[in-house]
Design an enzyme around this catalytic site. Structure first.
Site, PDB file in Angstrom:
ATOM      1  N   GLY A   1       1.243  -1.754   4.176  1.00 31.87           N
ATOM      2  CA  GLY A   1       1.785  -0.280   4.006  1.00 31.87           C
ATOM      3  C   GLY A   1       2.898   0.002   4.918  1.00 31.87           C
ATOM      4  N   SER A   2       2.609   0.261   5.964  1.00 28.82           N
ATOM      5  CA  SER A   2       3.844   0.795   7.038  1.00 28.82           C
ATOM      6  C   SER A   2       4.612  -0.443   7.461  1.00 28.82           C
ATOM      7  CB  SER A   2       3.306   1.291   8.363  1.00 28.82           C
ATOM      8  OG  SER A   2       2.190   0.589   9.087  1.00 28.82           O
TER       9      SER A   2
ATOM     10  N   GLY B   1      -8.822   4.818   7.166  1.00 27.29           N
ATOM     11  CA  GLY B   1      -8.589   6.253   7.246  1.00 27.29           C
ATOM     12  C   GLY B   1      -7.161   6.484   7.290  1.00 27.29           C
ATOM     13  N   PHE B   2      -6.257   5.808   8.180  1.00 24.73           N
ATOM     14  CA  PHE B   2      -5.096   5.919   8.529  1.00 24.73           C
ATOM     15  C   PHE B   2      -4.079   4.818   8.114  1.00 24.73           C
ATOM     16  CE2 PHE B   2      -7.782   8.916  10.811  1.00 24.73           C
ATOM     17  CZ  PHE B   2      -7.031  10.247  10.589  1.00 24.73           C
ATOM     18  N   GLY B   3      -2.868   5.300   8.055  1.00 25.06           N
ATOM     19  CA  GLY B   3      -2.008   4.025   7.925  1.00 25.06           C
ATOM     20  C   GLY B   3      -1.120   3.719   9.427  1.00 25.06           C
ATOM     21  N   GLY B   4      -0.687   2.891   9.529  1.00 28.56           N
ATOM     22  CA  GLY B   4       0.269   2.551  10.712  1.00 28.56           C
ATOM     23  C   GLY B   4      -0.653   1.977  12.035  1.00 28.56           C
TER      24      GLY B   4
ATOM     25  N   ASP C   1      -6.324  -5.885   4.507  1.00 29.91           N
ATOM     26  CA  ASP C   1      -5.762  -4.450   4.665  1.00 29.91           C
ATOM     27  C   ASP C   1      -5.762  -3.937   5.977  1.00 29.91           C
ATOM     28  OD1 ASP C   1      -4.727  -2.263   4.285  1.00 29.91           O
ATOM     29  OD2 ASP C   1      -6.044  -1.504   2.776  1.00 29.91           O
ATOM     30  N   GLY C   2      -4.453  -3.850   6.551  1.00 35.50           N
ATOM     31  CA  GLY C   2      -4.455  -3.089   7.783  1.00 35.50           C
ATOM     32  C   GLY C   2      -3.797  -3.668   8.841  1.00 35.50           C
ATOM     33  N   GLY C   3      -2.799  -3.248   9.217  1.00 31.03           N
ATOM     34  CA  GLY C   3      -1.736  -3.623  10.536  1.00 31.03           C
ATOM     35  C   GLY C   3      -0.986  -5.208  10.272  1.00 31.03           C
TER      36      GLY C   3
ATOM     37  N   MET D   1     -10.879  -5.219   5.891  1.00 32.80           N
ATOM     38  CA  MET D   1     -10.416  -4.228   6.558  1.00 32.80           C
ATOM     39  C   MET D   1     -10.077  -4.735   7.838  1.00 32.80           C
ATOM     40  SD  MET D   1      -9.735  -1.824   4.404  1.00 32.80           S
ATOM     41  CE  MET D   1      -9.057  -0.727   5.549  1.00 32.80           C
TER      42      MET D   1
ATOM     43  N   SER E   1       0.697  -1.293   0.110  1.00 36.79           N
ATOM     44  CA  SER E   1      -0.033   0.014  -0.083  1.00 36.79           C
ATOM     45  C   SER E   1       0.746   1.201  -0.055  1.00 36.79           C
ATOM     46  CB  SER E   1      -0.787   0.040   1.395  1.00 36.79           C
ATOM     47  OG  SER E   1      -1.766   1.139   1.360  1.00 36.79           O
TER      48      SER E   1
ATOM     49  N   HIS F   1      -1.321  -1.369  -4.205  1.00 39.46           N
ATOM     50  CA  HIS F   1      -2.604  -0.902  -3.672  1.00 39.46           C
ATOM     51  C   HIS F   1      -2.619   0.638  -3.347  1.00 39.46           C
ATOM     52  CE1 HIS F   1      -5.919  -1.885  -1.128  1.00 39.46           C
ATOM     53  NE2 HIS F   1      -5.804  -0.849  -0.518  1.00 39.46           N
TER      54      HIS F   1
ATOM     55  N   MET G   1     -11.996   4.717  -0.679  1.00 44.34           N
ATOM     56  CA  MET G   1     -12.566   5.094   0.476  1.00 44.34           C
ATOM     57  C   MET G   1     -13.419   6.447   0.514  1.00 44.34           C
ATOM     58  SD  MET G   1      -9.710   3.547   3.215  1.00 44.34           S
ATOM     59  CE  MET G   1      -8.334   3.552   2.326  1.00 44.34           C
TER      60      MET G   1
ATOM     61  N   MET H   1      -8.795   8.672  -0.586  1.00 47.21           N
ATOM     62  CA  MET H   1      -9.524   8.837   0.737  1.00 47.21           C
ATOM     63  C   MET H   1     -10.084  10.381   0.280  1.00 47.21           C
ATOM     64  SD  MET H   1      -7.088   7.613   3.722  1.00 47.21           S
ATOM     65  CE  MET H   1      -6.351   6.044   3.971  1.00 47.21           C
TER      66      MET H   1
ATOM     67  N   HIS I   1      -8.438   1.254  -4.332  1.00 47.71           N
ATOM     68  CA  HIS I   1      -9.301   0.964  -3.120  1.00 47.71           C
ATOM     69  C   HIS I   1     -10.174   2.596  -2.840  1.00 47.71           C
ATOM     70  CE1 HIS I   1      -9.679   0.265   1.631  1.00 47.71           C
ATOM     71  NE2 HIS I   1     -11.056   0.384   0.984  1.00 47.71           N
TER      72      HIS I   1
ATOM     73  N   ASP J   1      -4.520   3.638  -2.075  1.00 51.93           N
ATOM     74  CA  ASP J   1      -5.871   4.038  -1.164  1.00 51.93           C
ATOM     75  C   ASP J   1      -6.141   5.445  -1.371  1.00 51.93           C
ATOM     76  OD1 ASP J   1      -6.273   1.658   0.570  1.00 51.93           O
ATOM     77  OD2 ASP J   1      -4.364   2.274   1.668  1.00 51.93           O
TER      78      ASP J   1
END
Length: 223
Positions: A197-198, A142-145, A175-177, A137, A8, A33, A68, A37, A66, A35
């Protein structure tokens, strides 16, 4: 088991997209990917069509866009023309989801639907047969990390059971974490695509991290 890595780029330094694209190629990214927003559906603004066009210019990997955003149906054709190979909209943002999914498919793009952490996978039951991709999700969008929400594992497992029971062909993306510590559990639950991502771009060596994420094993078995 074959799985795909979809970095991402929300977490990347986009001041030099050509450099990021080269890093993705070197690390072996399968998809990219993106994102998008709008600051309305989610409490953040990221990027839009120009960034998608720029990645299309500099990398030959599938672009997984994606959305959002609210009213995604207004922008589907534009994102397809910008270079999106797959377009994912949110269940929570679409009043007429079936119509929107077919709008995506009519452009020639793969059609995906994302669900937020609070949305049960069972709400997708009537649309699953129309989908190319479901995006689970595993953080609030809405936010990375953000940290991975553990209950996501059960949602992935349930979604795979629903797919297998009906012999459907949609891809399960998460997607996420996600990082090297939980990626194996995500894949073991039934995920086909890791969106990271992060967990990649905030590491000391993003290329090495991508390569490690591409070479995961569970109980000594290469995935």
């Amino acid at each position: 088991m074959k799985y795909l890595l979809s970095p991402s780029v929300l977490s990347a330094d986009l001041s030099n997209i050509q450099e990021v694209a080269a890093m993705l190629r070197e690390g072996g990214a399968d998809w990219v990917h993106l994102d998008v927003m709008d600051g309305v559906f989610v409490p953040n603004i990221s990027f839009g069509l120009p960034i998608v066009r720029a990645f299309r210019k500099h990398i030959n990997r599938p672009l997984d866009v994606h959305l959002m955003i609210v009213e995604p149906e207004k922008y589907i054709e534009a994102f397809r023309q910008a270079g999106a190979d797959s377009i994912t909209v949110h269940y929570e943002a679409c009043v007429h989801l079936h119509r929107t999914v077919h709008q995506i498919k009519n452009t020639g793009a793969r059609a995906g639907v994302a669900i937020n952490p609070h949305t049960p996978v069972t709400l997708l039951e009537d649309i699953l047969g129309e989908l190319d991709l479901v995006l689970v999700m595993s953080v609030n969008p809405g936010f990375g990390g953000q940290r991975f929400i553990p209950h996501s594992i059960e949602k992935i497992r349930k979604l795979k059971q629903m797919r297998d029971a009906r012999s459907l062909g949609f891809t399960i993306s998460v997607d996420g974490g996600i990082d090297e510590h939980n990626a194996k559990d995500v894949l073991a639950a039934g995920a086909d695509v890791l969106v990271v991502g992060s967990g990649i771009f905030h590491q000391e060596d993003p290329v090495l991290t991508m390569r490690l994420l591409k070479d995961l094993r569970i109980d000594g078995v290469w995935l």
